[in-house]
Design a protein around this motif. Structure first.
Motif, short mmCIF file in Angstrom:
data_model
loop_
_atom_site.label_atom_id
_atom_site.label_comp_id
_atom_site.label_asym_id
_atom_site.label_seq_id
_atom_site.Cartn_x
_atom_site.Cartn_y
_atom_site.Cartn_z
N GLY A 1 39.54 35.68 54.72
CA GLY A 1 38.97 35.57 53.37
C GLY A 1 38.35 34.21 53.09
O GLY A 1 37.76 33.99 52.04
N GLU B 1 38.05 30.06 52.39
CA GLU B 1 38.75 29.01 51.65
C GLU B 1 38.98 29.41 50.20
O GLU B 1 38.07 29.91 49.53
CB GLU B 1 37.91 27.72 51.66
CG GLU B 1 37.75 27.11 53.03
CD GLU B 1 36.78 25.95 52.95
OE1 GLU B 1 35.58 26.21 52.94
OE2 GLU B 1 37.23 24.80 52.89
N LEU B 2 40.16 29.15 49.72
CA LEU B 2 40.48 29.44 48.31
C LEU B 2 39.56 28.61 47.41
O LEU B 2 39.09 29.06 46.37
CB LEU B 2 41.95 29.11 48.05
CG LEU B 2 42.38 29.32 46.60
CD1 LEU B 2 43.49 30.33 46.51
CD2 LEU B 2 42.80 28.02 45.98
N LYS C 1 36.49 27.74 47.81
CA LYS C 1 35.16 28.35 47.64
C LYS C 1 35.25 29.48 46.61
O LYS C 1 34.40 29.65 45.76
CB LYS C 1 34.66 28.91 48.98
CG LYS C 1 34.30 27.84 50.00
CD LYS C 1 32.80 27.59 50.06
CE LYS C 1 32.48 26.35 50.88
NZ LYS C 1 32.86 26.50 52.33
N GLN C 2 36.37 30.24 46.70
CA GLN C 2 36.54 31.38 45.78
C GLN C 2 36.65 30.86 44.35
O GLN C 2 36.04 31.39 43.42
CB GLN C 2 37.84 32.13 46.16
CG GLN C 2 37.93 33.53 45.62
CD GLN C 2 39.33 34.10 45.79
OE1 GLN C 2 40.32 33.48 45.39
NE2 GLN C 2 39.41 35.28 46.38
N LEU C 3 37.40 29.75 44.19
CA LEU C 3 37.59 29.18 42.85
C LEU C 3 36.26 28.66 42.32
O LEU C 3 35.91 28.91 41.17
CB LEU C 3 38.64 28.05 42.89
CG LEU C 3 39.02 27.42 41.56
CD1 LEU C 3 39.53 28.45 40.57
CD2 LEU C 3 40.07 26.34 41.76
N LYS D 1 33.36 29.70 43.05
CA LYS D 1 32.46 30.82 42.76
C LYS D 1 32.75 31.41 41.37
O LYS D 1 31.85 31.68 40.59
CB LYS D 1 32.63 31.89 43.85
CG LYS D 1 31.39 32.70 44.15
CD LYS D 1 31.45 33.57 45.41
CE LYS D 1 32.81 33.85 45.98
NZ LYS D 1 32.76 34.60 47.25
N VAL D 2 34.05 31.63 41.08
CA VAL D 2 34.39 32.32 39.83
C VAL D 2 34.76 31.33 38.73
O VAL D 2 35.08 31.76 37.62
CB VAL D 2 35.56 33.32 40.03
CG1 VAL D 2 35.15 34.40 41.00
CG2 VAL D 2 36.81 32.60 40.51
N PHE E 1 40.40 31.49 37.69
CA PHE E 1 41.02 32.76 38.08
C PHE E 1 41.62 33.43 36.84
O PHE E 1 42.13 32.76 35.94
CB PHE E 1 42.13 32.53 39.10
CG PHE E 1 41.65 32.07 40.46
CD1 PHE E 1 42.41 31.17 41.19
CD2 PHE E 1 40.45 32.53 41.02
CE1 PHE E 1 41.99 30.74 42.46
CE2 PHE E 1 40.02 32.10 42.26
CZ PHE E 1 40.79 31.20 42.99
N TYR F 1 48.94 34.03 43.25
CA TYR F 1 48.73 32.91 44.19
C TYR F 1 49.88 31.90 44.06
O TYR F 1 50.42 31.41 45.05
CB TYR F 1 47.40 32.22 43.91
CG TYR F 1 46.18 32.91 44.47
CD1 TYR F 1 44.93 32.71 43.91
CD2 TYR F 1 46.27 33.77 45.56
CE1 TYR F 1 43.79 33.33 44.43
CE2 TYR F 1 45.15 34.41 46.09
CZ TYR F 1 43.91 34.18 45.51
OH TYR F 1 42.79 34.80 46.02
N ILE G 1 42.51 32.13 52.53
CA ILE G 1 42.82 33.48 52.06
C ILE G 1 42.77 34.44 53.25
O ILE G 1 41.83 34.40 54.05
CB ILE G 1 41.76 33.95 51.02
CG1 ILE G 1 41.61 32.91 49.90
CG2 ILE G 1 42.13 35.31 50.44
CD1 ILE G 1 42.75 32.85 48.94
N GLY H 1 43.41 39.26 51.16
CA GLY H 1 43.52 38.47 49.92
C GLY H 1 44.80 37.69 49.80
O GLY H 1 45.05 37.06 48.77
#
Ligand SMILES: Clc1cnc2c(Nc3ccc(N4CCOCC4)cc3)nc(-c3cccnc3)cn12
Length: 272
Positions: free
Chosen positions: A95, A97-98, A100-102, A104-105, A108, A116, A144, A148
């Motif tokens: 998944g 890197e966390l 990158k996800q953070l 992006k959005v 959370f 998490y 990730i 997930g």
């Protein structure tokens, strides 16, 4: 399969694209030939490690991470070297890197953040039960899995608890706890502080004590002036406040985190 393999060499792997670039070398996607399993190959240049006298730290990272086996701790299958580089064969986190996800959005949702944090608390409590303190918990060091699940990575700064008394500078300022800044040594409570910083950053989108200058960040951390926006629920606010207590003795411990009402509200108990 990969867990049982003791001797590794470059002939075991087909190396693919770079997953990311680190300051000591890159991480590549690779495939182990026999099992056809994907792994991550972390390549570190010996001369770069020598430059900052980090060989002993790398040895520790290998010792520590290979002995840890937990679904939320990135696995290390083995390592090998040639005369220029050291290669770490790590679990591939599908998944990414966390961090990158953070980004992006931005923030959370509370259920995701709670899951998490519960995974992090259970992974850290497992590490602490093995006398390992990570000391560098921040979004960049969290990956990730393909389904997930959260994976703590990068044990480069971890120490076995007995050595933890030495106050070595480690990582970005935002995650430093007050006792780290005072340099009066610290135990496992520093990882708990970082969980608090992370929880705040998951829900607000930036760390709580962020400031323009270093000294301002230190000041904010030291007097732990906490401003939590109103859109954060009371349960989450309560947990953040109990994690970011300046006095390490007053901070919740990881077991209490897993029993906190906000966590229980969002996380199915069998996961705890
Ligand atoms: Cl160690 C280790 C194990 N697995 C990984 C991993 N996995 C991974 C998976 C998927 C995607 N992508 C998913 C589709 O969108 C593009 C990114 C990236 C990384 N990345 C890094 C990494 C990434 C960036 C910088 N430094 C390291 C290290 N890793």
């Amino acid at each position: 399969i990969l867990d049982q393999k003791t001797q590794w060499s470059k002939n075991d792997l087909i190396v693919g694209r770079a997953l990311g670039k680190g300051q000591f070398g890159n991480v590549y996607l690779a495939k182990e030939k026999k099992s056809k399993e994907f792994v991550a190959l972390k390549v570190l240049f010996k001369n770069k490690l020598r430059e900052i006298d980090a060989e002993h730290q790398l040895k520790r990272e290998v010792e520590v991470q290979s002995q840890l086996k937990h679904k939320n701790v990135l696995g290390m299958y083995g390592h090998y070297q040639d005369n220029v580089r050291v290669y770490l064969v790590l679990e591939y986190a599908g998944g990414g890197e966390l961090f990158k996800q953070l980004c992006k959005v931005k923030r959370f949702e509370e259920p995701l953040a709670a899951n998490y944090i519960a995974s992090l608390a259970s992974a850290l409590s497992y590490c602490h039960s093995k006398n390992v303190i990570h000391r560098d918990i921040k979004p960049e060091n969290i990956l990730i899995g393909k389904n997930g699940e959260l994976k703590i990575a990068d044990f480069g700064w971890s120490v076995l608890a007995e050595e933890a008394r030495r106050t070595t500078f480690c990582g970005t300022l935002d995650y430093l706890s007050p006792e780290m800044i005072d340099g009066d040594g610290y135990g496992q409570t520093i990882d708990v502080w970082s969980v608090g910083i992370l929880l705040y950053e998951f829900l607000v989108g930036k760390p709580p004590f962020e400031a323009r200058g270093t000294s301002q960040t230190y000041k904010n951390i030291q007097n732990a002036q906490l401003r939590i926006p109103n859109y954060v629920s009371h349960g989450a606010k309560d947990l953040i406040k109990k994690l970011l207590k300046k006095d390490p003795e007053k901070r919740l411990n990881l077991h209490q985190v897993l029993k906190h009402k906000w966590i229980l509200e969002h996380v199915d108990p069998d996961k705890l």
